[in-house]
Design an enzyme around this catalytic site. Structure first.
Site, mmCIF file in Angstrom:
data_model
loop_
_atom_site.group_PDB
_atom_site.id
_atom_site.type_symbol
_atom_site.label_atom_id
_atom_site.label_comp_id
_atom_site.label_asym_id
_atom_site.label_seq_id
_atom_site.Cartn_x
_atom_site.Cartn_y
_atom_site.Cartn_z
ATOM 1 N N ASP A 28 12.956 3.799 2.563
ATOM 2 C CA ASP A 28 12.247 2.639 2.000
ATOM 3 C C ASP A 28 11.802 1.658 3.076
ATOM 4 O O ASP A 28 11.704 0.452 2.832
ATOM 5 C CB ASP A 28 13.131 1.906 0.966
ATOM 6 C CG ASP A 28 13.677 2.847 -0.087
ATOM 7 O OD1 ASP A 28 12.866 3.560 -0.703
ATOM 8 O OD2 ASP A 28 14.906 2.876 -0.281
ATOM 9 N N HIS B 126 6.553 7.046 -1.778
ATOM 10 C CA HIS B 126 5.769 6.323 -0.777
ATOM 11 C C HIS B 126 4.715 5.482 -1.486
ATOM 12 O O HIS B 126 3.833 6.006 -2.161
ATOM 13 C CB HIS B 126 5.126 7.306 0.208
ATOM 14 C CG HIS B 126 6.120 7.960 1.113
ATOM 15 N ND1 HIS B 126 5.780 8.886 2.075
ATOM 16 C CD2 HIS B 126 7.461 7.804 1.216
ATOM 17 C CE1 HIS B 126 6.882 9.267 2.718
ATOM 18 N NE2 HIS B 126 7.897 8.630 2.206
#
Length: 438
Positions: free
Chosen positions: A14, A42
């Site tokens: 992340d 993503h």
């Protein structure tokens, strides 16, 4: 002269890899995913439009870019077809530019059933997987019983292999976990139906990559998750099931070690983690009860720290240079991309962990196991905050001096340059100080 660039997350995932892949892939002929599956998310923001990708490489939004899913990726046909439909619904041409390795292990309903049964059996000691069947699929690969994308090209052989594997896993599901078995005929019918939609995309991806190298063309290798989740190098057993380091780009796509020219390490300006596992610099805050550390609340709220795949709250904490320096070494990082600096804008001061107190000693090398991380207490340096918005800053010199000092301190501690600085979620909110392809 062309370059082969690897983008790697250096923390627990992340970090903002998707945005950066999208940003610099305009210089590439091809973007390659080399590990993980649809457990990764993503997020790309372009002209205030948000796109979340789980399997398809983040270069797909550039019309000229070929997107390759290499053999290191475990593939859910259901997830892939859903993602293709969403992108093509937004008028993005996918199927002509997306290619899949015949070596990709396939994820089936029995993998998901096993994943969830294990987590349920573990109870409070569960790792906190995404429940997408990633781990069991990699297990089948290593046990040499897994079905791969190339098997779809021979339906009769595929059906025979599938029957044997379903029998094996149904025995586990019913006799060990005490859960319902999966239906072979249902899985077979669905798989063969899905195969008709993706068979034309299956090619020798490794050979395709080597053709690009021979033609002196830029290639971007897109990592998923983060270094500290690596099956070998991460905080085991609270890790994923693949190699998330730059070495995974080599084994997961079929290139040689010396084919890699540059490794861009993505570093979030603070630290986050999803799911269970040790986290020395964590500032504990529970969003559901609105209780916990005030800074942890700011990081989570301002940073919108909720998983793109699961929606789970991400745990937040200060930047940890102890783990980062290990990550930089593991990946042979060439340059840093620092993301989410703007999330720190409102803070009076910021902290960086530079060592751990462990067993009565101050150490700068991280422990090898999860227990060591759990016992480690962070040693911080504290720096003045900048209390000024950095969102969309268009030059390094226009950043507040305190923000510049924070960046320089990271460079000093890492002994690496910050080559890219992200100052907001949009593609345009980025400072490229040195382009990886130059």
């Amino acid at each position: 002269m062309s370059k082969n660039v690897v983008i790697i997350g250096t923390q627990w995932g992340d970090e903002g890899k998707g945005k950066i892949v999208d940003l610099i892939s305009d210089r590439a002929v091809s973007v390659v995913r080399f590990q993980g599956g649809h457990n990764a998310g993503h997020t790309l923001v372009i002209d205030q439009q948000t796109t979340v990708l789980h399997l398809i490489p983040s270069g797909i939004l550039h019309d000229h870019v070929e997107c390759l899913i290499a053999h290191g990726v475990v593939l859910s046909m259901s997830a892939l077809l859903k993602e293709i439909a969403e992108l093509e619904g937004a008028n993005i041409n996918v199927t002509e530019r997306l290619k899949i390795s015949p070596g990709c292990p396939l994820i089936f309903p029995y993998h998901i059933a096993l994943d969830n049964a294990r987590e349920a059996k573990c109870g409070k000691t569960a790792i906190g997987t995404t429940g997408n069947g990633i781990g069991p699929t990699y297990e089948d690969k290593v046990a040499r019983r897994g079905l791969r994308a190339g098997d779809l090209l021979n339906p009769i052989l595929f059906a025979s292999k599938l029957k044997e594997v379903v029998e094996y896993h149904n025995f586990l599901l019913t006799n060990y976990y005490g859960t319902a078995p999966v239906d072979y005929q249902v899985i077979l019918y669905e798989a063969l139906s899905q195969a008709k939609k993706i068979k034309h995309m299956i090619i020798d991806v490794t050979e395709k990559i080597h053709q690009h190298i021979a033609n002196d063309e830029n290639i971007l290798f897109e990592g998923a998750q983060g270094t500290l989740l690596d099956i070998d190098q991460g905080t085991y057993p609270f890790v994923t099931s693949s190699n998330t380091t730059s070495g995974g780009a080599v084994t997961g796509s079929g290139v040689g070690v010396t084919d890699i020219n540059y490794v861009l390490g993505i570093v979030k300006a603070y630290t986050t983690r999803v799911g269970s596992g040790p986290f020395p610099t964590e500032l504990i805050y529970n969003v559901s009860t609105n209780k916990g550390d005030a800074i942890g609340k700011v990081l989570g709220t301002v940073g919108h720290e909720f998983g793109a795949t699961t929606g789970r709250q991400r745990r937040c904490g200060w930047l940890d240079m102890v783990t980062l320096k290990r990550s930089f070494n593991l990946n042979a990082v060439t340059g840093i991309c620092l993301t989410k600096l703007d999330v720190l804008d409102s803070l009076i001061s910021v902290k960086i962990c530079v060592a751990y107190k462990l067993n009565g000693k101050e150490v700068t090398i991280p422990p090898y196991d999860a227990k060591g991380y759990t016992d480690a207490k962070p040693v911080y340096i504290e720096m003045p905050g900048w209390k000024t918005s950095t969102i969309g800053t268009n030059s390094f010199d226009s950043l507040p001096i305190e923000a510049q000092n924070y960046i320089h301190k990271i460079e000093q501690l890492a002994n690496l340059p910050v080559d890219i600085l992200s100052t907001g979620p949009d593609r345009t909110q980025t400072l490229i100080l040195k382009h990886p392809f130059e």
